[in-house]
Write a protein that holds these residues in place. Structure first.
Motif, PDB file in Angstrom:
ATOM      1  N   GLY A 170      -6.400   9.261   7.112  1.00 53.50           N
ATOM      2  CA  GLY A 170      -6.669   8.964   5.896  1.00 53.50           C
ATOM      3  C   GLY A 170      -6.276   7.531   5.160  1.00 53.50           C
ATOM      4  N   CYS A 171      -5.377   6.962   5.700  1.00 50.26           N
ATOM      5  CA  CYS A 171      -4.614   5.728   5.276  1.00 50.26           C
ATOM      6  C   CYS A 171      -5.651   4.797   4.993  1.00 50.26           C
ATOM      7  CB  CYS A 171      -3.672   5.165   6.388  1.00 50.26           C
ATOM      8  SG  CYS A 171      -2.608   3.735   5.783  1.00 50.26           S
ATOM      9  N   VAL A 172      -6.398   4.156   5.616  1.00 44.53           N
ATOM     10  CA  VAL A 172      -7.372   3.116   5.468  1.00 44.53           C
ATOM     11  C   VAL A 172      -8.131   3.555   4.068  1.00 44.53           C
ATOM     12  CG1 VAL A 172      -9.301   1.698   6.219  1.00 44.53           C
ATOM     13  CG2 VAL A 172      -7.206   2.299   7.562  1.00 44.53           C
ATOM     14  N   ASP A 173      -8.614   4.485   3.793  1.00 43.71           N
ATOM     15  CA  ASP A 173      -9.494   4.828   2.980  1.00 43.71           C
ATOM     16  C   ASP A 173      -8.588   5.192   1.457  1.00 43.71           C
ATOM     17  OD1 ASP A 173     -11.931   5.839   1.602  1.00 43.71           O
ATOM     18  OD2 ASP A 173     -10.878   7.446   1.048  1.00 43.71           O
ATOM     19  N   GLY A 174      -7.205   5.392   1.787  1.00 43.56           N
ATOM     20  CA  GLY A 174      -6.415   5.335   0.602  1.00 43.56           C
ATOM     21  C   GLY A 174      -6.076   3.767   0.137  1.00 43.56           C
ATOM     22  N   TRP A 175      -6.080   2.945   1.263  1.00 38.93           N
ATOM     23  CA  TRP A 175      -5.857   1.617   0.671  1.00 38.93           C
ATOM     24  C   TRP A 175      -7.029   1.109  -0.083  1.00 38.93           C
ATOM     25  CZ3 TRP A 175      -4.564  -1.226   6.000  1.00 38.93           C
ATOM     26  CH2 TRP A 175      -3.092  -1.023   6.650  1.00 38.93           C
ATOM     27  N   PHE A 176      -8.055   1.199   0.431  1.00 38.50           N
ATOM     28  CA  PHE A 176      -9.187   0.814  -0.390  1.00 38.50           C
ATOM     29  C   PHE A 176      -9.529   1.336  -1.578  1.00 38.50           C
ATOM     30  CE2 PHE A 176      -9.858  -1.259   3.816  1.00 38.50           C
ATOM     31  CZ  PHE A 176     -10.514  -2.357   3.405  1.00 38.50           C
ATOM     32  N   GLU A 177      -8.999   2.695  -1.860  1.00 31.71           N
ATOM     33  CA  GLU A 177      -9.341   3.441  -3.121  1.00 31.71           C
ATOM     34  C   GLU A 177      -8.409   2.826  -4.037  1.00 31.71           C
ATOM     35  OE1 GLU A 177     -11.064   6.007  -4.584  1.00 31.71           O
ATOM     36  OE2 GLU A 177     -12.707   5.573  -2.734  1.00 31.71           O
ATOM     37  N   LEU A 178      -7.088   2.758  -3.539  1.00 28.94           N
ATOM     38  CA  LEU A 178      -6.147   2.227  -4.364  1.00 28.94           C
ATOM     39  C   LEU A 178      -6.501   0.583  -4.946  1.00 28.94           C
ATOM     40  CD1 LEU A 178      -2.944   3.249  -2.513  1.00 28.94           C
ATOM     41  CD2 LEU A 178      -3.414   3.680  -4.943  1.00 28.94           C
ATOM     42  N   HIS A 179      -6.944  -0.038  -3.881  1.00 24.65           N
ATOM     43  CA  HIS A 179      -7.369  -1.368  -4.054  1.00 24.65           C
ATOM     44  C   HIS A 179      -8.313  -1.415  -5.060  1.00 24.65           C
ATOM     45  CE1 HIS A 179      -9.141  -5.727  -2.974  1.00 24.65           C
ATOM     46  NE2 HIS A 179      -7.793  -5.746  -3.199  1.00 24.65           N
ATOM     47  N   SER A 180      -9.332  -0.892  -4.985  1.00 27.67           N
ATOM     48  CA  SER A 180     -10.581  -0.778  -5.900  1.00 27.67           C
ATOM     49  C   SER A 180     -10.263  -0.751  -7.578  1.00 27.67           C
ATOM     50  CB  SER A 180     -11.799   0.101  -5.509  1.00 27.67           C
ATOM     51  OG  SER A 180     -11.257   1.327  -5.372  1.00 27.67           O
ATOM     52  N   LYS A 181      -9.274   0.591  -7.564  1.00 32.46           N
ATOM     53  CA  LYS A 181      -8.656   0.648  -8.903  1.00 32.46           C
ATOM     54  C   LYS A 181      -7.737  -0.192  -9.584  1.00 32.46           C
ATOM     55  CE  LYS A 181      -7.819   5.106 -11.009  1.00 32.46           C
ATOM     56  NZ  LYS A 181      -9.432   5.605 -11.517  1.00 32.46           N
ATOM     57  N   PHE A 182      -6.586  -0.585  -8.740  1.00 31.54           N
ATOM     58  CA  PHE A 182      -5.604  -1.409  -9.150  1.00 31.54           C
ATOM     59  C   PHE A 182      -5.299  -2.634  -8.529  1.00 31.54           C
ATOM     60  CE2 PHE A 182      -4.540   3.144  -9.777  1.00 31.54           C
ATOM     61  CZ  PHE A 182      -4.460   3.238 -11.223  1.00 31.54           C
ATOM     62  N   GLY A 183      -6.281  -3.190  -7.586  1.00 32.92           N
ATOM     63  CA  GLY A 183      -5.945  -4.485  -6.788  1.00 32.92           C
ATOM     64  C   GLY A 183      -6.594  -5.482  -7.644  1.00 32.92           C
ATOM     65  N   LYS A 184      -6.081  -6.620  -7.171  1.00 34.76           N
ATOM     66  CA  LYS A 184      -6.593  -7.934  -7.660  1.00 34.76           C
ATOM     67  C   LYS A 184      -6.896  -9.071  -6.523  1.00 34.76           C
ATOM     68  CE  LYS A 184      -4.372  -9.526 -11.376  1.00 34.76           C
ATOM     69  NZ  LYS A 184      -3.388 -10.296 -12.264  1.00 34.76           N
ATOM     70  N   LEU A 185      -6.068  -9.263  -5.720  1.00 36.15           N
ATOM     71  CA  LEU A 185      -6.215 -10.328  -4.587  1.00 36.15           C
ATOM     72  C   LEU A 185      -7.153  -9.483  -3.529  1.00 36.15           C
ATOM     73  CD1 LEU A 185      -2.516 -11.516  -3.686  1.00 36.15           C
ATOM     74  CD2 LEU A 185      -4.477 -12.348  -5.308  1.00 36.15           C
ATOM     75  N   PRO A 186      -8.114 -10.393  -2.763  1.00 39.67           N
ATOM     76  CA  PRO A 186      -8.821 -10.041  -1.856  1.00 39.67           C
ATOM     77  C   PRO A 186      -8.277  -9.389  -0.344  1.00 39.67           C
ATOM     78  CG  PRO A 186      -9.008 -12.341  -1.748  1.00 39.67           C
ATOM     79  CD  PRO A 186      -7.995 -11.933  -3.044  1.00 39.67           C
ATOM     80  N   MET A 187      -8.784  -8.444   0.042  1.00 36.11           N
ATOM     81  CA  MET A 187      -8.088  -7.800   1.289  1.00 36.11           C
ATOM     82  C   MET A 187      -7.626  -8.861   2.374  1.00 36.11           C
ATOM     83  SD  MET A 187      -7.306  -4.634   0.646  1.00 36.11           S
ATOM     84  CE  MET A 187      -7.234  -3.691   2.037  1.00 36.11           C
ATOM     85  N   THR A 188      -8.693  -9.980   2.443  1.00 36.24           N
ATOM     86  CA  THR A 188      -8.298 -10.875   3.583  1.00 36.24           C
ATOM     87  C   THR A 188      -7.151 -11.358   3.040  1.00 36.24           C
ATOM     88  OG1 THR A 188      -9.630 -12.298   1.906  1.00 36.24           O
ATOM     89  CG2 THR A 188     -10.717 -11.396   3.757  1.00 36.24           C
ATOM     90  N   LYS A 189      -6.537 -11.906   2.002  1.00 37.22           N
ATOM     91  CA  LYS A 189      -5.253 -12.307   1.704  1.00 37.22           C
ATOM     92  C   LYS A 189      -4.271 -11.441   1.781  1.00 37.22           C
ATOM     93  CE  LYS A 189      -5.074 -15.767  -1.194  1.00 37.22           C
ATOM     94  NZ  LYS A 189      -5.062 -16.679  -2.399  1.00 37.22           N
ATOM     95  N   ILE A 190      -4.350 -10.118   1.510  1.00 34.89           N
ATOM     96  CA  ILE A 190      -3.298  -9.138   1.550  1.00 34.89           C
ATOM     97  C   ILE A 190      -2.993  -8.692   3.087  1.00 34.89           C
ATOM     98  CG2 ILE A 190      -3.256  -6.642   1.209  1.00 34.89           C
ATOM     99  CD1 ILE A 190      -4.754  -6.902  -1.352  1.00 34.89           C
ATOM    100  N   LEU A 191      -4.028  -8.855   4.017  1.00 33.55           N
ATOM    101  CA  LEU A 191      -3.654  -8.352   5.435  1.00 33.55           C
ATOM    102  C   LEU A 191      -3.488  -9.449   6.147  1.00 33.55           C
ATOM    103  CD1 LEU A 191      -6.398  -5.624   5.905  1.00 33.55           C
ATOM    104  CD2 LEU A 191      -3.931  -5.507   5.333  1.00 33.55           C
ATOM    105  N   ALA A 192      -3.660 -10.778   5.413  1.00 37.39           N
ATOM    106  CA  ALA A 192      -3.408 -12.066   6.370  1.00 37.39           C
ATOM    107  C   ALA A 192      -2.048 -12.196   6.923  1.00 37.39           C
ATOM    108  CB  ALA A 192      -3.628 -13.489   5.450  1.00 37.39           C
TER     109      ALA A 192
END
Length: 560
Positions: A136-158
């Motif tokens: 479930g981890c990956v879905d958790g990341w993207f759920e959290l990001h869609s609600k409270f994130g600001k930077l793109p995932m490309t920058k977060i995982l780089a």
């Protein structure tokens, strides 16, 4: 004095105590980290630095937490990774409220309890394909990001993609755990050697290690999103491999996966609101323990005294019997959370504690109606308490080819006896040990914290809360103070309690008090698993964060 007591005396009495150079306190190994713009605490120094960098680039606490978690999946695969599950509590400074996410996965729809019966299994094995549930981890990341994130995932995982491709030096404790786990898994399962060794050699402390497979997987997630994991090529690779190994996880299981936003649950302990997530996790156990302990005054009970350890461990024994009886996936059974959390129920349970003698307990009656932990705070006052794990060891030993991670073995925590709340069923979430913690005071954020360590975690949460509130310790000292773990309670997987059980203690407790504890009827020993602590405390009056990190791990706290 018998031989056992002589050994006990030598270990405890002559242990060197770390003493704070300024305050004279017994337990602080280093100063707290203090900063006003943001703070990150994790179990790996490079992961913590990645989190601080993300904050300085304008990322939110959630952005940084995802980046840190991704780094830990690479750098501390003995504790977690994207093959596992995730839980988090987020303080949102805009809405001024807490949000909880349960990003744990469910069991395969095509795997039934009859399969285990046909194989004459009394419990679900810890390795191989059978304990694998949906990660479930990956879905958790993207759920959290869609609600409270600001930077793109490309920058977060780089940053982690770069480390995975170019290499990073393995830290001391992680090298130790890798050695034991990887060598064991390599003898049993495919793809382990290719993923976790340097040409067949498990990396030692200081060795550079790369994981190009994980770099490729992270790049796909960053560019294509969560569906690349649950509906695309990655999902096919995972499920084809599991079926080849004799398992049941299907693409349909991954496609249908969803995380669940939940309301955190709480109890008030001496004026502080302590928050946990509801079952299928065990955070409720920490709250139940605090409710029982609150009925005893610790004004004249010192830390580490026989009376202190007696009260807390008796409360633990009472609560873990309830845990074994009632905690499970609320989508399948009604968990009586409100009743278990009530002060009236806690008072009845408290009355069973004899201050003069260790007891044996059963569950109360109610009416039925190896983990990584990290915490981050940002300049806007947002805070996240996040815990993530593959469970026992590094997980199931199931490493899908060329993806760079191992799948979890959380399914091991189902009960194979039918008719229990936590009995195995298709599409069901297993009981979970991993729990993030949070504390508020006067409806404002005060503390984001967690203590890794399987069954121990509620005990760890209670010890930290008591160290801070009852014993007046500082944030770092509260984590560095010696810990204790009671073992032998009834289990959610069906094992019954072993009489009074045993209290395992770290060095640092007074020998005379340990003798008094034994005189109360407790068996005392060594060798517990005392977890890993990280915490951020917010001082609202001065507008600064205090950070602390586990002295038993490789990591640290850092801010800016």
């Amino acid at each position: 004095m018998n031989k056992y007591l002589v050994v006990l005396f030598l270990i405890i009495q002559f242990t060197a105590f770390a003493q704070d150079r300024l305050t004279g306190r017994n337990f602080a190994t280093r100063s707290e980290v203090i900063a006003s713009n943001g703070m990150v605490a994790s179990s790996h120094p490079l992961a913590t630095q990645i989190g601080v960098d993300i904050l300085q680039q304008g990322g939110t606490a959630v952005d940084a937490a995802i980046a840190v978690n991704a780094a830990l999946g690479l750098m501390e695969p003995t504790g977690g990774g994207i093959g596992g599950d995730l839980f988090a509590i987020v303080w949102d400074s805009e809405s001024k409220k807490l949000h909880g996410i349960n990003a744990s996965g469910r069991s395969p729809q095509s795997l039934t309890i009859e399969h285990f019966k046909d194989k004459n299994l009394k419990s679900i094995p810890s390795t191989g394909p059978l304990p694998v549930s949906v990660p479930g981890c990956v879905d958790g990341w993207f759920e959290l990001h869609s609600k409270f994130g600001k930077l793109p995932m490309t920058k977060i995982l780089a940053p982690t993609i770069k480390y995975a491709e170019e290499g990073f030096p393995v830290t001391e404790l992680i090298a130790y755990y890798l050695k034991g786990s990887v060598n064991r898994y390599m003898r049993q399962f495919p793809n382990v050697e290719e993923t976790y060794t340097n040409n067949g050699k498990v990396p030692d402390k200081g060795d550079l290690f790369k994981n190009p497979f994980l770099a490729s997987t992270y790049r796909k997630l960053a560019e294509e999103g969560r569906d690349s994991f649950y509906k695309g090529e990655i999902a096919v690779t995972i499920t084809d491999f599991i079926k080849e190994q004799g398992g049941f996880l299907s693409v349909e299981d991954l496609e249908s996966h969803t995380s669940t936003w939940v309301d955190p649950i709480s109890t008030n302990y001496r004026g502080y609101d302590i928050w946990e997530l509801p079952p299928n996790g065990q955070g409720l156990a920490a709250l139940q323990m605090l409710n029982i302990i609150e009925g005893f005054s610790f004004d004249e009970i010192s830390f580490g005294s026989a009376q202190h350890l007696h009260i807390v461990n008796e409360a633990k024994k009472l609560v873990y019997e309830d845990r074994a009886e009632y905690y499970a996936d609320p989508e399948f059974v009604e968990v009586p959370v409100e009743q278990l959390l009530s002060k009236d129920y806690s008072e009845k349970r408290r009355e069973l504690i004899n201050l003069e003698r260790a007891g044996e307990f059963k569950a109360g009656k109610v009416d039925h109606t190896g983990t990584v932990y990290l915490t981050v705070a940002d300049k806007d006052g947002n805070m996240i308490s996040l815990i993530q794990s593959n469970y026992r060891g590094m997980g199931s030993g199931m490493v899908p080819p060329e993806l760079g991670f191992m799948l979890q073995n959380r399914g091991e925590l189902f009960d194979l006896e039918e008719g229990k709340p936590n009995s195995y069923a298709p599409g069901k979430r297993p009981f979970h040990t991993i729990i993030p913690g949070f504390v508020t005071k006067n409806n404002a954020p005060y503390l984001s914290f967690g203590v890794m360590g399987g069954d121990f975690q509620p005990q760890g949460h209670v010890q930290i809360i008591m160290n801070l509130i009852d014993f007046g310790m500082g944030l770092q000292e509260a984590g560095d103070a010696p810990r204790y773990e009671h073992v032998g309670s009834s289990s959610v997987t069906g094992e019954l309690s072993e009489g009074k059980g045993e209290i395992l203690v770290e060095s640092g407790f007074d020998f005379e008090e340990t003798l008094k504890l034994m005189a109360l009827g407790h068996k005392v020993g060594f060798g517990g698993y005392y977890g890993g602590y990280q915490a951020i405390l917010y001082d609202a009056e001065r507008g600064v964060y205090f950070g602390a990190s586990e002295s038993r791990k490789d990591g640290h706290a850092a801010g800016y």
